[in-house]
Scaffold this motif. Structure first.
Motif, PDB file in Angstrom:
ATOM      1  N   LEU A   1      30.331 -28.744  14.158  1.00 31.80           N
ATOM      2  CA  LEU A   1      29.112 -29.551  14.122  1.00 31.80           C
ATOM      3  C   LEU A   1      28.467 -29.532  15.507  1.00 31.80           C
ATOM      4  CD1 LEU A   1      30.372 -32.617  12.044  1.00 31.80           C
ATOM      5  CD2 LEU A   1      29.056 -30.656  11.234  1.00 31.80           C
TER       6      LEU A   1
ATOM      7  N   CYS B   1      28.572 -33.642   3.300  1.00 28.30           N
ATOM      8  CA  CYS B   1      27.468 -33.447   4.239  1.00 28.30           C
ATOM      9  C   CYS B   1      27.519 -34.510   5.320  1.00 28.30           C
ATOM     10  CB  CYS B   1      26.121 -33.523   3.528  1.00 28.30           C
ATOM     11  SG  CYS B   1      25.778 -32.148   2.396  1.00 28.30           S
TER      12      CYS B   1
ATOM     13  N   TRP C   1      24.255 -31.157   8.048  1.00 26.17           N
ATOM     14  CA  TRP C   1      25.172 -30.024   7.922  1.00 26.17           C
ATOM     15  C   TRP C   1      26.122 -30.297   6.763  1.00 26.17           C
ATOM     16  CZ3 TRP C   1      25.982 -25.857  11.669  1.00 26.17           C
ATOM     17  CH2 TRP C   1      24.950 -25.782  12.626  1.00 26.17           C
TER      18      TRP C   1
END
Length: 339
Positions: A306, A321, A330
């Motif tokens: 991330l 997510c 993401w």
């Protein structure tokens, strides 16, 4: 989805949800008029009355249960002033602005929290407390159980519904309980804010010191204790979350959980591993880099890659997510249907 510009985003405070989805149902809190009360509109499956609607001519036929599905947002009758909604695939619940809780839909295992053995109820009705302490500030729903919390006595959580794998967190696996008893789950609290999440057959809650407590089914490592077992009926702490960095948020998929860990503000703007997940992982829904190593992640494990710190999480059956501080989203997990 056309909600006519009515989504009640303007009153979203304290972690309240304006839009939420279960396995086959989605619901939104909407304003009925400028400054008017907040109603709930739902769409999706309705075979057990998950939308709170009977099947009649307006939705296509007549039936003793609900319409099989409704494809457009439709107001749930009997619910007004909603401050929070929680949805599973088979039943739904709402907390009103006066802190009462109503549930509707399937009730085969008493998951509506009422003293009845009716298999479903299309009409939103109040959860009954055998030793309760309303008002209720938070509700979370599993596939066939429901848990509620009251902040004024937030070390006490009440659960109702199926209990065959310890979903009610009271130390036994009696088949079910159709009353929500606020002193059943003995947690070492107090519980933090609105941080409680239920997946299919397990529940996790976040305490005020950033610890996580989980109970229920553990056949896919859902409890994060480093091993699998049919269930654990008393709250336990996932392995690597038992100390160290505090947890600030918790989210549930169907057979997995993910947590947001606290990180200093100085970490903003760069890669941060502040999301840990555990449980079922056959499609990488928990930790994507481990998807080929096995179908389960038995202890909380950091999600790498991330680019910024996570501030929110959402999870479905096979995908997860994260909303990052920079406003990007993401996702990881199954993508067979474009999840």
């Amino acid at each position: 989805v056309d909600l006519g510009g009515k989504l009640a985003l303007g009153i979203d405070v304290g972690g309240q949800r304006d839009l939420t989805a279960g396995e086959s149902v989605a619901c939104a809190r909407v304003t009925t008029a400028a400054g008017g009360p907040v109603a709930i509109e739902c769409w999706g499956a309705n075979e057990y009355g998950q939308l709170g609607l009977i099947r009649d001519a307006s939705v296509g036929g007549s039936d003793e249960a609900g319409a099989h599905y409704i494809a457009q947002p439709t107001v749930v009758p009997g619910v007004s002033g909603s401050a929070f909604i929680a949805v599973s695939g088979l039943h739904s619940c709402s907390i009103s602005s006066s802190f009462s809780v109503q549930c509707w839909g399937e009730n085969f295992n008493g998951e509506l929290g009422r003293d009845t053995d009716a298999s479903y109820d299309l009409n939103p009705g109040p959860v009954q407390f055998s030793a309760g302490i309303p008002p209720v500030d938070f509700v979370t729903v599993g596939i066939r159980h429901v848990c509620t919390m009251n902040k004024a006595a937030s070390d006490r959580i009440g659960c109702a519904g199926q209990n065959s794998v310890g979903q009610l967190g009271r130390g036994d696996a009696a088949a079910f309980d159709n009353q929500n008893d606020s002193d059943i789950v003995q947690v070492d609290g107090p519980i933090y804010g609105n941080a409680m999440a239920a997946n299919g057959n397990a529940t996790c809650a976040l305490t005020s010191v950033g610890a996580v407590l989980c109970w229920g089914e553990n056949g896919q490592g859902e409890l994060g204790i480093g091993s699998v077992s049919p269930f654990v009926a008393d709250p336990v702490t996932p392995q690597t979350l038992s100390g160290g960095v505090p947890v600030t948020g918790i989210q549930a998929g169907f057979d997995h959980f993910c947590a947001i860990l606290s990180v200093p503000a100085s970490a903003d703007g760069g890669p941060v591993q502040n999301v840990s997940c555990w449980g079922r992982n056959d499609n990488g829904q928990s930790v994507p880099v481990l998807a080929d190593a096995g179908a389960m992640v038995l202890a909380p494990t950091a999600v790498a890659g991330l680019p910024n710190r996570a501030v929110g999480l959402g999870a479905g059956s096979q995908a997860t997510c994260a909303l990052l501080k920079d406003g990007t989203v993401w996702c990881w997990g199954e993508n067979y249907l474009g999840e």
